[in-house]
Design an enzyme around this catalytic site. Sequence first.
Site, PDB file in Angstrom:
ATOM      1  N   ASN A 181      27.063  11.905   0.288  1.00 56.32           N
ATOM      2  CA  ASN A 181      27.055  13.367   0.086  1.00 56.32           C
ATOM      3  C   ASN A 181      26.340  14.075   1.245  1.00 56.32           C
ATOM      4  O   ASN A 181      26.038  15.263   1.138  1.00 56.32           O
ATOM      5  CB  ASN A 181      26.438  13.755  -1.269  1.00 56.32           C
ATOM      6  CG  ASN A 181      24.951  13.448  -1.314  1.00 56.32           C
ATOM      7  OD1 ASN A 181      24.457  12.693  -0.479  1.00 56.32           O
ATOM      8  ND2 ASN A 181      24.253  14.017  -2.272  1.00 56.32           N
TER       9      ASN A 181
ATOM     10  N   SER B 293      13.613  -2.861  -0.677  1.00 51.47           N
ATOM     11  CA  SER B 293      12.710  -2.578   0.434  1.00 51.47           C
ATOM     12  C   SER B 293      11.460  -3.429   0.325  1.00 51.47           C
ATOM     13  O   SER B 293      11.007  -3.758  -0.790  1.00 51.47           O
ATOM     14  CB  SER B 293      12.340  -1.097   0.346  1.00 51.47           C
ATOM     15  OG  SER B 293      11.125  -0.848   0.992  1.00 51.47           O
TER      16      SER B 293
ATOM     17  N   TYR C 151       8.703   6.375  -3.723  1.00 44.81           N
ATOM     18  CA  TYR C 151       9.851   5.706  -3.101  1.00 44.81           C
ATOM     19  C   TYR C 151       9.819   4.210  -3.408  1.00 44.81           C
ATOM     20  O   TYR C 151      10.808   3.622  -3.865  1.00 44.81           O
ATOM     21  CB  TYR C 151       9.843   5.928  -1.574  1.00 44.81           C
ATOM     22  CG  TYR C 151      10.720   4.948  -0.848  1.00 44.81           C
ATOM     23  CD1 TYR C 151      12.104   5.061  -0.915  1.00 44.81           C
ATOM     24  CD2 TYR C 151      10.173   3.872  -0.143  1.00 44.81           C
ATOM     25  CE1 TYR C 151      12.926   4.132  -0.291  1.00 44.81           C
ATOM     26  CE2 TYR C 151      10.980   2.943   0.487  1.00 44.81           C
ATOM     27  CZ  TYR C 151      12.349   3.067   0.415  1.00 44.81           C
ATOM     28  OH  TYR C 151      13.157   2.136   1.020  1.00 44.81           O
TER      29      TYR C 151
ATOM     30  N   LYS D 153      12.301   1.489  -5.854  1.00 44.34           N
ATOM     31  CA  LYS D 153      12.921   0.203  -5.472  1.00 44.34           C
ATOM     32  C   LYS D 153      12.472  -0.918  -6.411  1.00 44.34           C
ATOM     33  O   LYS D 153      13.267  -1.801  -6.751  1.00 44.34           O
ATOM     34  CB  LYS D 153      12.583  -0.122  -4.003  1.00 44.34           C
ATOM     35  CG  LYS D 153      13.230   0.841  -3.010  1.00 44.34           C
ATOM     36  CD  LYS D 153      14.753   0.841  -3.108  1.00 44.34           C
ATOM     37  CE  LYS D 153      15.411   1.830  -2.189  1.00 44.34           C
ATOM     38  NZ  LYS D 153      16.882   1.889  -2.339  1.00 44.34           N
TER      39      LYS D 153
ATOM     40  N   ASN E  86      11.368  -3.208   8.166  1.00 45.26           N
ATOM     41  CA  ASN E  86      11.517  -1.869   8.785  1.00 45.26           C
ATOM     42  C   ASN E  86      12.720  -1.827   9.725  1.00 45.26           C
ATOM     43  O   ASN E  86      12.594  -2.220  10.897  1.00 45.26           O
ATOM     44  CB  ASN E  86      10.241  -1.492   9.535  1.00 45.26           C
ATOM     45  CG  ASN E  86       9.152  -1.041   8.587  1.00 45.26           C
ATOM     46  OD1 ASN E  86       8.736  -1.788   7.714  1.00 45.26           O
ATOM     47  ND2 ASN E  86       8.707   0.186   8.739  1.00 45.26           N
TER      48      ASN E  86
HETATM   49  N1  UFG Z   1       3.838   5.825  11.793  1.00 43.84           N
HETATM   50  C1  UFG Z   1       3.002   6.509  12.639  1.00 43.84           C
HETATM   51  N2  UFG Z   1       3.394   7.758  13.063  1.00 43.84           N
HETATM   52  C2  UFG Z   1       4.566   8.322  12.691  1.00 43.84           C
HETATM   53  C3  UFG Z   1       5.424   7.599  11.816  1.00 43.84           C
HETATM   54  C4  UFG Z   1       5.014   6.347  11.382  1.00 43.84           C
HETATM   55  O1  UFG Z   1       1.928   6.037  12.997  1.00 43.84           O
HETATM   56  O2  UFG Z   1       4.833   9.461  13.094  1.00 43.84           O
HETATM   57  C5  UFG Z   1       3.422   4.501  11.336  1.00 43.84           C
HETATM   58  C6  UFG Z   1       3.253   4.429   9.842  1.00 43.84           C
HETATM   59  O3  UFG Z   1       1.968   4.840   9.448  1.00 43.84           O
HETATM   60  C7  UFG Z   1       3.504   2.946   9.595  1.00 43.84           C
HETATM   61  C8  UFG Z   1       4.530   2.574  10.672  1.00 43.84           C
HETATM   62  O4  UFG Z   1       4.443   3.583  11.657  1.00 43.84           O
HETATM   63  O5  UFG Z   1       2.357   2.221   9.824  1.00 43.84           O
HETATM   64  C9  UFG Z   1       5.948   2.524  10.149  1.00 43.84           C
HETATM   65  O6  UFG Z   1       6.213   3.726   9.442  1.00 43.84           O
HETATM   66  P1  UFG Z   1       7.684   4.166   9.015  1.00 43.84           P
HETATM   67  O7  UFG Z   1       7.577   5.518   8.385  1.00 43.84           O
HETATM   68  O8  UFG Z   1       8.603   4.025  10.166  1.00 43.84           O
HETATM   69  O9  UFG Z   1       8.128   3.083   7.943  1.00 43.84           O
HETATM   70  P2  UFG Z   1       7.342   2.554   6.630  1.00 43.84           P
HETATM   71  O10 UFG Z   1       6.602   1.329   7.003  1.00 43.84           O
HETATM   72  O11 UFG Z   1       6.654   3.674   5.951  1.00 43.84           O
HETATM   73  O12 UFG Z   1       8.540   2.042   5.751  1.00 43.84           O
HETATM   74  C10 UFG Z   1       9.332   2.917   5.000  1.00 43.84           C
HETATM   75  C11 UFG Z   1       9.826   2.173   3.778  1.00 43.84           C
HETATM   76  C12 UFG Z   1      10.778   1.103   4.151  1.00 43.84           C
HETATM   77  C13 UFG Z   1      11.860   1.669   4.960  1.00 43.84           C
HETATM   78  C14 UFG Z   1      11.277   2.342   6.151  1.00 43.84           C
HETATM   79  C15 UFG Z   1      12.349   2.996   6.935  1.00 43.84           C
HETATM   80  O13 UFG Z   1       8.731   1.596   3.113  1.00 43.84           O
HETATM   81  O14 UFG Z   1      11.347   0.577   2.984  1.00 43.84           O
HETATM   82  O15 UFG Z   1      10.377   3.364   5.727  1.00 43.84           O
HETATM   83  O16 UFG Z   1      12.892   4.020   6.185  1.00 43.84           O
HETATM   84  F1  UFG Z   1      12.679   0.687   5.352  1.00 43.84           F
END
Ligand code: UFG
Length: 341
Positions: free
Chosen positions: A33, A126, A151, A155, A181
């Site tokens: 969508n 996830s 989120y 899951k 990731n």
């Molecule tokens: N991070 C930063 N600065 C940013 C964005 C992220 O330092 O601007 C850090 C986060 O704190 C984390 C790492 O980068 O330590 C990864 O962060 P992401 O937001 O890219 O991803 P997450 O680990 O939060 O994972 C989440 C979900 C997963 C999913 C992933 C991608 O938990 O299931 O997002 O959507 F796969």
Amino acid sequence: MKILITGGAGYIGSHTIIEILENTDWEVISVDNYANSSEATYKRIKEITNKQFQYYNVDLKDVEATKKVFEANPDISGIIHFAAFKAVPESVAKPLTYYDNNINSLINILSCQKEFNVPNLIFSSSCSVYGNVNELPVTEETLLEKAESPYAYTKQIGERIVDDFIIVNNNYKAISLRYFNPVGAHKSGLNGELPLTTPNNLVPYITQTAIGKLKQLTIFGGDYPTADGTCIRDYIHVSDIASAHVLALQKLIENKDFQNHNIINLGTGKGVSVLEAVKAFEKVSGKKLNYVIGKRREGDVQAIYANNQKAQQLLGWKPIYNIEDMMLSAWKWEQNLQNNL
Ligand code: UFG
């Protein structure tokens, strides 16, 4: 054989469609969508693969609209259910939106699976289901801790719903794939992550900062008890994730005695810190990134990476890309986007 892909215009969905069209003779039907994606992605898929497929603009929360897709295609052999909201901080801010979207769309897909007798399902789960675990790497047997965000909880609940559904409908089979990731872009540089607003995820934030769309990356937290103080994640190339879906569905289709609901980690098995990810980007792009170390982000786990033995053994899958490949492909994609490709 017809395969229904939900969220096919999305990041992982679109790469999986490419993988299917390039490596199988399956017919693809995509449903999206465009809540967090764009219809233009389909054009890119067609350019890359030179193949056609069907697609529908349907909100899966609308069960009647969802049913119509199945009525029009009564012979679907498998569903890959990607469609969901996926931003951790947004889910903390809007929990009901996340529960409503992610849970109701799954329930509707499963009721259609039953009503239209579709034998096979792949569910996008996830690594966030693990929460803050004490032992790393995590295996599929690691006990799930408290979900750190709505989120992540959608899951955990989603896997449980699939489990309960499969127990009483044992002529159906499912695999839940726990992505770590997913990052990077198609090797052509013609398809990649396309955040519609300011990205939440690290890699698009890095590439948009490097290209000048964003001013500065904030690294969320430099005081975690890790080697360099930043969080550790298992970054995995989106095309490796895509290839695992093809293998997983092939297994379900070919192997009738496959366990009814398998849960499988998809990661490289390697933990990479946020600072290491930034350094890998700087190395492959030759650009110095403007970043600061800021406060921790709510909902983040400190460190997580996979034991991926089960995926290797059960699916015969092996990730082929490393963190530098991931960063280089993401950078190529960002540059192509800027050139209006
Ligand atoms: N991070 C930063 N600065 C940013 C964005 C992220 O330092 O601007 C850090 C986060 O704190 C984390 C790492 O980068 O330590 C990864 O962060 P992401 O937001 O890219 O991803 P997450 O680990 O939060 O994972 C989440 C979900 C997963 C999913 C992933 C991608 O938990 O299931 O997002 O959507 F796969």
